[in-house]
Design a protein around this motif. Structure first.
Motif, short mmCIF file in Angstrom:
data_model
loop_
_atom_site.label_atom_id
_atom_site.label_comp_id
_atom_site.label_asym_id
_atom_site.label_seq_id
_atom_site.Cartn_x
_atom_site.Cartn_y
_atom_site.Cartn_z
N HIS A 35 0.81 -1.23 0.00
CA HIS A 35 0.00 0.00 0.00
C HIS A 35 0.84 1.27 0.00
O HIS A 35 0.32 2.36 0.26
CB HIS A 35 -1.00 0.02 1.17
N PRO A 65 3.67 11.63 0.36
CA PRO A 65 3.15 10.85 -0.77
C PRO A 65 3.96 11.04 -2.04
O PRO A 65 4.57 12.09 -2.27
CB PRO A 65 1.73 11.40 -0.94
N ARG A 69 0.74 9.03 -6.60
CA ARG A 69 -0.35 8.51 -5.76
C ARG A 69 -1.68 9.16 -6.13
O ARG A 69 -1.76 10.37 -6.35
CB ARG A 69 -0.04 8.75 -4.28
N PRO A 71 -6.22 8.50 -5.17
CA PRO A 71 -7.13 7.73 -4.31
C PRO A 71 -7.28 6.31 -4.83
O PRO A 71 -7.46 6.09 -6.04
CB PRO A 71 -8.44 8.51 -4.41
N ALA A 72 -7.19 5.33 -3.94
CA ALA A 72 -7.26 3.92 -4.36
C ALA A 72 -8.58 3.64 -5.05
O ALA A 72 -9.65 4.07 -4.60
CB ALA A 72 -7.09 3.02 -3.15
N THR A 73 -8.51 2.91 -6.17
CA THR A 73 -9.72 2.58 -6.92
C THR A 73 -10.39 1.30 -6.41
O THR A 73 -11.51 1.01 -6.81
CB THR A 73 -9.40 2.41 -8.41
N GLY A 78 -7.26 -2.44 0.69
CA GLY A 78 -6.44 -1.57 1.52
C GLY A 78 -5.79 -2.32 2.66
O GLY A 78 -5.84 -3.56 2.73
N CYS A 85 -5.54 -6.05 -6.62
CA CYS A 85 -5.31 -4.63 -6.94
C CYS A 85 -4.11 -4.05 -6.18
O CYS A 85 -4.23 -3.06 -5.44
CB CYS A 85 -6.57 -3.82 -6.63
N SER A 88 -3.52 -0.11 -6.75
CA SER A 88 -4.66 0.70 -7.19
C SER A 88 -4.59 2.13 -6.68
O SER A 88 -5.39 2.97 -7.07
CB SER A 88 -5.98 0.06 -6.75
N HIS A 89 -3.61 2.41 -5.82
CA HIS A 89 -3.41 3.77 -5.30
C HIS A 89 -2.39 4.55 -6.13
O HIS A 89 -1.97 5.64 -5.73
CB HIS A 89 -2.94 3.70 -3.84
N GLN A 95 1.36 2.39 -12.43
CA GLN A 95 1.17 0.95 -12.21
C GLN A 95 1.93 0.14 -13.26
O GLN A 95 2.60 -0.85 -12.94
CB GLN A 95 -0.31 0.59 -12.25
N SER A 130 -8.50 1.79 -15.06
CA SER A 130 -8.01 1.22 -13.81
C SER A 130 -8.76 -0.05 -13.43
O SER A 130 -8.61 -0.55 -12.32
CB SER A 130 -8.15 2.24 -12.68
#
Length: 215
Positions: A35, A65, A69, A71-73, A78, A85, A88-89, A95, A130
């Motif tokens: 994460h 950060p 970065r 917001p995570a999708t 998390g 994923c 995903s952040h 990615q 994403s």
């Protein structure tokens, strides 16, 4: 060596590794942190420590950060969540860069091959997509008959199907019914957009209990 399980500390993250983590170091030990992103300063909590030279942790707070970065999708993956994923952040372009770095490192370390690796966007999808690309999914069923996903490095089932990876329609109706406790659901969507769903029985049973074809 003292068991670090549950211990929280700050550390700077280095390169990504196979499995969705970044490599950090703390008090002489390697820490595989999920994460986070390379270069970030994070507050990490150790989730697994079997002794030796490394342990595993989740980044529970991002102190500095990365510019990559976002917001995570995925709301399921998390800290403390599922193993899907991994990044995903991060932006979709970041990615792909992370995945390329991991493959290049594996080639170098395992095969002695020095090669620049490029991960391209999935054909037919926007460069910034994403999710919405996965056509085959296997879902475990918990003791209450709810389909879900496995918690990271665990057999525990999280009854939450909001992962964005599957193609549209793949998960329709699955959360609305009760399945055989301990079973697995195999969901596929073919090239014509038809969904196929098979419930695989628990290990003590011999054959699949039901199969379905959905338009």
């Amino acid at each position: 060596m003292t068991d670090w399980f549950g211990r929280t500390f700050d550390l700077r993250l280095g390169p990504p590794g196979h499995g969705g983590f970044c490599v950090g170091r703390h008090e002489g030990r390697v820490v595989f942190v999920r994460h986070g992103l390379p270069g970030e300063l994070v507050r990490a909590t150790v989730t697994e420590d079997r002794g030796g030279s490394f342990c595993r942790a989740d980044a529970v707070r991002i102190l500095e950060p990365s510019p990559d970065r976002v917001p995570a999708t995925c709301p399921v993956s998390g800290p403390g969540g599922a193993g899907c994923c991994d990044f995903s952040h991060a932006t979709p372009a970041a990615q792909r860069g992370l995945k390329a770095a991991v493959v290049a490192e594996q080639l170098r370390r395992l095969a002695g091959i020095e090669r620049e690796v490029t991960v391209e966007p999935i054909a037919g999808y926007p460069d910034d997509a994403s999710g919405g690309w996965r056509t085959r999914i296997r879902l475990p069923v918990d003791a209450e008959g709810r389909a879900g996903v496995h918690r990271y490095r665990s057999t525990e089932v999280i009854a939450d199907l909001r992962c964005p990876q599957p193609v549209p329609g793949a998960m329709d109706g699955i959360a609305d019914r009760i399945w055989t406790p301990g079973a697995d659901l195999v969901v596929t969507v073919d090239g014509d957009g038809v969904r196929h769903l098979v419930e695989l029985p628990p290990a003590e049973q011999a054959t699949p209990r039901r199969g379905r074809r959905h338009g």
